[in-house]
Design a protein around this motif. Sequence first.
Motif, PDB file in Angstrom:
ATOM      1  N   LEU A  23       5.121 -73.512  22.125  1.00  0.00           N
ATOM      2  CA  LEU A  23       4.980 -73.120  20.723  1.00  0.00           C
ATOM      3  C   LEU A  23       6.202 -72.308  20.333  1.00  0.00           C
ATOM      4  CD1 LEU A  23       1.242 -71.926  20.528  1.00  0.00           C
ATOM      5  CD2 LEU A  23       2.198 -74.073  19.689  1.00  0.00           C
ATOM      6  N   PRO A  24       6.528 -72.292  19.056  1.00  0.00           N
ATOM      7  CA  PRO A  24       7.658 -71.455  18.637  1.00  0.00           C
ATOM      8  C   PRO A  24       7.371 -69.998  18.989  1.00  0.00           C
ATOM      9  CG  PRO A  24       6.782 -72.736  16.796  1.00  0.00           C
ATOM     10  CD  PRO A  24       5.855 -72.932  17.932  1.00  0.00           C
ATOM     11  N   PRO A  25       8.404 -69.176  19.104  1.00  0.00           N
ATOM     12  CA  PRO A  25       8.170 -67.797  19.508  1.00  0.00           C
ATOM     13  C   PRO A  25       7.541 -66.977  18.386  1.00  0.00           C
ATOM     14  CG  PRO A  25      10.455 -68.101  18.888  1.00  0.00           C
ATOM     15  CD  PRO A  25       9.809 -69.455  18.818  1.00  0.00           C
ATOM     16  N   SER A  26       7.049 -65.816  18.763  1.00  0.00           N
ATOM     17  CA  SER A  26       6.570 -64.878  17.766  1.00  0.00           C
ATOM     18  C   SER A  26       7.436 -63.627  17.851  1.00  0.00           C
ATOM     19  CB  SER A  26       5.108 -64.546  18.051  1.00  0.00           C
ATOM     20  OG  SER A  26       4.701 -63.483  17.251  1.00  0.00           O
ATOM     21  N   TYR A  27       8.330 -63.486  16.896  1.00  0.00           N
ATOM     22  CA  TYR A  27       9.165 -62.282  16.819  1.00  0.00           C
ATOM     23  C   TYR A  27       8.950 -61.635  15.462  1.00  0.00           C
ATOM     24  CZ  TYR A  27      11.809 -63.692  20.963  1.00  0.00           C
ATOM     25  OH  TYR A  27      12.170 -64.015  22.229  1.00  0.00           O
ATOM     26  N   GLU A  28       9.106 -60.333  15.420  1.00  0.00           N
ATOM     27  CA  GLU A  28       8.896 -59.628  14.156  1.00  0.00           C
ATOM     28  C   GLU A  28       9.840 -60.165  13.088  1.00  0.00           C
ATOM     29  OE1 GLU A  28       9.305 -55.389  11.967  1.00  0.00           O
ATOM     30  OE2 GLU A  28      10.539 -55.917  13.662  1.00  0.00           O
ATOM     31  N   ASP A  29      11.074 -60.422  13.475  1.00  0.00           N
ATOM     32  CA  ASP A  29      12.058 -60.909  12.515  1.00  0.00           C
ATOM     33  C   ASP A  29      12.265 -62.418  12.613  1.00  0.00           C
ATOM     34  OD1 ASP A  29      13.213 -61.011  14.988  1.00  0.00           O
ATOM     35  OD2 ASP A  29      15.155 -60.201  14.368  1.00  0.00           O
ATOM     36  N   GLY A  30      11.421 -63.064  13.410  1.00  0.00           N
ATOM     37  CA  GLY A  30      11.568 -64.510  13.595  1.00  0.00           C
ATOM     38  C   GLY A  30      12.690 -64.867  14.554  1.00  0.00           C
ATOM     39  N   ILE A  31      13.444 -63.841  15.005  1.00  0.00           N
ATOM     40  CA  ILE A  31      14.629 -64.159  15.813  1.00  0.00           C
ATOM     41  C   ILE A  31      14.619 -63.513  17.202  1.00  0.00           C
ATOM     42  CG2 ILE A  31      17.165 -64.103  15.875  1.00  0.00           C
ATOM     43  CD1 ILE A  31      16.994 -63.969  12.756  1.00  0.00           C
ATOM     44  N   TRP A  32      14.513 -62.180  17.257  1.00  0.00           N
ATOM     45  CA  TRP A  32      14.562 -61.570  18.600  1.00  0.00           C
ATOM     46  C   TRP A  32      13.764 -60.271  18.723  1.00  0.00           C
ATOM     47  CZ3 TRP A  32      18.063 -57.825  21.430  1.00  0.00           C
ATOM     48  CH2 TRP A  32      18.008 -58.024  22.821  1.00  0.00           C
ATOM     49  N   ILE A  33      13.440 -59.625  17.588  1.00  0.00           N
ATOM     50  CA  ILE A  33      12.738 -58.333  17.681  1.00  0.00           C
ATOM     51  C   ILE A  33      11.283 -58.566  18.087  1.00  0.00           C
ATOM     52  CG2 ILE A  33      12.045 -56.283  16.360  1.00  0.00           C
ATOM     53  CD1 ILE A  33      14.572 -56.481  14.855  1.00  0.00           C
ATOM     54  N   PRO A  34      10.800 -57.848  19.106  1.00  0.00           N
ATOM     55  CA  PRO A  34       9.452 -58.109  19.610  1.00  0.00           C
ATOM     56  C   PRO A  34       8.370 -58.027  18.535  1.00  0.00           C
ATOM     57  CG  PRO A  34      10.617 -56.605  21.055  1.00  0.00           C
ATOM     58  CD  PRO A  34      11.494 -56.793  19.861  1.00  0.00           C
ATOM     59  N   ARG A  35       7.327 -58.808  18.724  1.00  0.00           N
ATOM     60  CA  ARG A  35       6.275 -58.903  17.713  1.00  0.00           C
ATOM     61  C   ARG A  35       5.511 -57.588  17.567  1.00  0.00           C
ATOM     62  NH1 ARG A  35       0.826 -60.119  19.847  1.00  0.00           N
ATOM     63  NH2 ARG A  35       0.981 -60.203  22.119  1.00  0.00           N
TER      64      ARG A  35
END
Length: 767
Positions: free
Chosen positions: A224-236
């Motif tokens: 599945l696509p990742p879950s990041y706070e910024d959609g890019i790299w910051i942890p959820r």
Amino acid sequence: QNLYKNVTLRNTEFSDSSPRKILCSDNSLCVPFVQCPAHVRNEIKKSCQTVTGREGVCCKTGQNLTAPEELEVHGRHHSLRMNLQTINLIARRSHEQIREIQAKEALLLSDGYLVVPGSPSYDHFKNFKLLSRNDLFQVLDLASRAMEIALATKDFKHRQGLTNQQIELGLLEQDLRTTPLGLACNIEPICPPIPVKFRRIDGACNNLLHPSWGTGMTPYARLLPPSYEDGIWIPRLSETGQPLASPRLISTTIISDSDSFNYDHTLMVMQFGQFLSHDMTQSIENSYANGSAISCCSFDGGRKRGLEERHYACMAIDIPHDDPFFSRFGQGCMNFVRSVLAPRQDCTLGYAQQMNKITHFLDGSNIYGSSPEQTGHLRSFHRGMLKIFNDFGRQMLPLSHDPDECLSKGRNAACYMSGDSRTNQMISLVALHTVFLREHNRLADELSKLNPHWDDERIFLEARRIVIAEVQVITYKEFLPIVIGPAAVEEFHLALAQGLDYAQDYDGSVEPSVTNEFASAAFRFGHSVVDGLLKIYGKDRMDEMISIPETMFQPSRMRKLFFMDELLSTLTTEPLQQVDNNLVEALTRYMFRAGNAFGIDLASLNIQRGRDHGLRPYNDYRELVGLPRLSHFEELSFELGEKLKSVYASVNDIDLWVGGLLEEKAPGSIVGYTFRDIIADQFYRLKKGDKYFFENDPSVNPGFFQPEQLFEVRKASMSRLICDNSDGTLLSRQAPNAFKKPGVKGNEFVDCDGGEIPRINLLYWRE
Ligand code: HEM
Ligand SMILES: [Ca+2]
């Protein structure tokens, strides 16, 4: 559209091999839910029955995340292209940012913000240690290029006001190769026009349409696509928008240490599992440019470092002040550094992707290394043999020359070298590596006697090819049926072919890469089956109870005359632990303690690593594998409901590793459905997506075995390996299945010298 042209599952066996009714339309197939991630976002999904009668889903997209029509729905027509001017601007800025990061890093290094040698975190870092300068340079170079792309993506996202979902779905499809950002892209290996007989050490050129698939230093695949706070790299964050609870708090609340044995299986399931994982996956933590370890906590471990003195990759774990264990030592911070990234394979902007350092393929890379340079260090270049340390007549792994590798010092100290840098982490892992080293040399010796005209190179490659086949046979024939159970083996078509037959299921559209969900959560189920004590039996009594932290990075006991056999005997007779919320304190309190009063907590690391790698919450993976989403904590665990509620604000916050461990077991399997299906899908990829998989036929596999050789290789077993490669001091009898409880009906102890544990007859290799 063309991006998705080649990704339809072309695997006809799903529809051909079973008599069941298939209700899917012409160009879709009935697959287990986990193999059709698009269904998670697609309202119109058509269910069907898989071979085992379980519900599956009609799927067009196979291994891919999203169906083309889905992308239409989510706004693919949006103009997400950049003009050259924007690209130049973004490229310049992200390049400058990387420079700034590097300047700060150099400053932190010169100020001495390093992990203290001898501390538990220092040993943790050894798990990510790169074996050579060359390796270090290459990894850090790729990592900073990948970071440049992540920064550029962030910039572009802000300029265009893009949503996280647009990034998750991979809508930024513009090829950057001919732009200034293209310098940061992955460089594809160049393959010779004629396929080579033996798989390459670095895994390259397995699939000629995608020559870097499965090679080391490439990104993990994702279910599945990742879950990041910024959609890019910051942890959820939590669903509530607040930060998630500290992994250490979750660990002390949910994980306990009590024995719950699985008497049907032996500790060998644990030990082979770890060995296997070291063939498939190794994430690398960021380090300073000179390879030394970044420290994210104050020197006394009392607190996190402040922003000014913190490396950008720091993600230290908060230890609550009332921690039942670490508070006694004034510890308020556990070091944690985020994993390095790898350039995206498609050379587009997009979310961060973590790097797998080693070859994804099941190819014995933990025995032989993942680069020709590494293999060169391990070979003796004489009669095809690997180097050994001759310890008074016993063949042992070569000694490591790195003064930093080991904790034990002094005359009898020993730390060993193999194809994987984590070998010394656990003494029983060293034992298994030793078995495979000896097996290689045993085969090389026999082959060179049978074929005196073969040179060193030929013998080496032939012996390696057999060893890799043995690893694959043991994995698919003995190990997987225990871990995921016979039903999943059937449903995912993982059973080996029989007798003289070749397998007919290679599929060039299947990406063989290890999935991030597998590496950072599902296969870490193994941490729950570790026993904290190794009970060592002498000839007829218990000699010793070894607490495992005493042997972490200090395997010198291997030098004792009887120890190797005693340990192998422990692994094949002592029971496995159950997969549940129990982890031994050896891993949650004392891991890598060395001489210290406390160590670090592996459960916290697993949870934090999952967040570092952008794993989505557990509920999303339930849905992925076709289970209903949870709406109450009690549905996951009645007893732990209240506790879960105390550390997670929402059921949609639960970390994948935690949820997977607590899940009820799937029938016949030692793990629940979610882990089971993620693991099964992984071994599907490694079989169907590997041209060189040992049982593939001559039309696809340039390194095919002759039918008679196949027949022989399929006899491989863990027990035979132990029989042939122990010291012979204690072990002369073995149960035929080393993973199952010995001495019971169907698995009685038999003589190694008898015929009950089949041998591979190497006469079929005479030329
Ligand atoms: C014997 C005791 C073991 C110890 C001390 C140990 C320790 C560790 C450590 C320190 C990490 C890295 C954690 C992080 O920072 O993310 C790790 C990762 C991992 N472990 Fe274990 N482990 C053990 C056994 C096992 C077993 C039995 C399995 C599987 C059956 C397993 C599977 C994995 C996997 C898949 C990873 C992720 C590797 C990667 O992608 O980098 N481990 N383990
Ligand atoms: Ca490998």
